[in-house]
Enzyme design. Structure first.
Site, PDB file in Angstrom:
ATOM      1  N   LYS A  74      -9.767   0.719  -2.800  1.00 41.85           N
ATOM      2  CA  LYS A  74      -9.926  -0.011  -1.459  1.00 41.85           C
ATOM      3  C   LYS A  74     -10.426   1.019  -0.443  1.00 41.85           C
ATOM      4  CE  LYS A  74      -6.677  -1.537   2.596  1.00 41.85           C
ATOM      5  NZ  LYS A  74      -5.743  -1.737   2.831  1.00 41.85           N
TER       6      LYS A  74
ATOM      7  N   ASP B  57       0.921  -1.420  -0.097  1.00 42.72           N
ATOM      8  CA  ASP B  57      -0.234   0.448   0.064  1.00 42.72           C
ATOM      9  C   ASP B  57       0.818   1.324   0.573  1.00 42.72           C
ATOM     10  OD1 ASP B  57      -1.948  -2.077   0.354  1.00 42.72           O
ATOM     11  OD2 ASP B  57      -3.051  -0.632   1.648  1.00 42.72           O
TER      12      ASP B  57
ATOM     13  N   LYS C 220      -6.698   3.355  -3.608  1.00 44.74           N
ATOM     14  CA  LYS C 220      -7.081   3.274  -1.546  1.00 44.74           C
ATOM     15  C   LYS C 220      -7.453   4.980  -1.620  1.00 44.74           C
ATOM     16  CE  LYS C 220      -5.384   2.437   2.560  1.00 44.74           C
ATOM     17  NZ  LYS C 220      -4.632   1.097   3.078  1.00 44.74           N
TER      18      LYS C 220
END
Length: 250
Positions: A199, A103, A167
């Site tokens: 996400k 991430d 995300k």
């Protein structure tokens, strides 16, 4: 004809395999991470991934070695720095330690100052290290970008760079995931063919919070798109409510 909303238990069972169970506390100790891994072994199934700081990747890998749960970690976190070489080095170390998923925090400050080339370079450097076998999620920090067109532009940059997920947030900013920001990101994902995942993370603590994002995804990309391959929710407190709900009698 409208359908009835799912029961709490049905919603929890739907969300459990989409969850990135997360602990990104500055004071996290190995014992805390081990306890989280133990709790992840729900009798109703596993979350999609466990997301921790890079120094805890080996703990998760060891604790969950007999499962197919993914090990996720963060790089360039949470500041969204501008040094592509440092980001690449962080990513290599994380993968060497056993991370399946990275991430990456988007260099949002550089982006806000108009340095698109630098922002692209950081994402490209991380994408190159991840290659095809490590999932890359790009954290846009939408609560800082704020403006819908900036969120859309950053989303387009991420999709063009070949990231696997967009995300919303680090969870460390004053404003984290919001339905409005999520809608901007999902619109770009839909416009570009739906190959990139999404996400939602940051401030999602309850089933009701999570249901908002599930509904958005279903509306914009369809129910068939909803799987851990495309849709994740990053949270810690949500897992507790999921477990409570799935334990409720039918």
């Amino acid at each position: 004809m409208a359908t009835d909303p799912p029961s709490r238990r049905a919603l929890a069972l739907r969300l459990l395999p989409l969850l990135d169970l997360t602990s990104l506390g500055e004071g996290d100790a190995p014992e805390r991470i081990e306890a989280m891994c133990k709790s992840a072994r729900s009798p109703f199934g596993l979350p999609a991934a466990i997301c921790v700081y890079p120094e805890h990747v080996t703990t998760v890998r060891r604790s969950m070695c007999d499962t197919d749960i993914k090990v996720a970690t963060v790089v360039n976190f949470p500041d969204g720095g501008q040094d592509s070489d440092r980001v690449a080095a962080e990513t290599r170390r994380a993968i060497a330690a056993g991370a399946d998923e990275i991430d990456l925090v988007f260099p949002y400050r550089a982006f806000l100052h108009g340095d698109i080339v630098l922002a692209e370079a950081v994402v490209a450097a991380c994408r190159a290290v991840c290659a095809d076998n490590v999932v890359l999620k790009l954290i846009l920090e939408t609560g800082v970008l704020m403006q819908p067109e900036l969120i859309r532009q950053a989303s387009r940059l991420g999709v063009a760079a070949g990231v696997d997920f967009l995300k919303t947030s680090t969870g460390k900013a004053a404003v984290n995931a919001t339905p409005a920001a999520a809608a901007c990101m999902l619109e770009i994902i839909a416009e570009t063919g739906g190959h990139c995942g999404f996400k939602a993370a940051g401030g999602i603590r309850t089933l009701a919070d999570a249901a908002v994002y599930l509904d958005l995804v279903q509306t914009l990309l369809g129910d068939d798109w909803v799987s851990a391959r495309h849709f994740r929710i990053g949270a810690s407190a949500l897992f507790v409510e999921i477990c409570d709900a799935v334990a409720e009698p039918t």
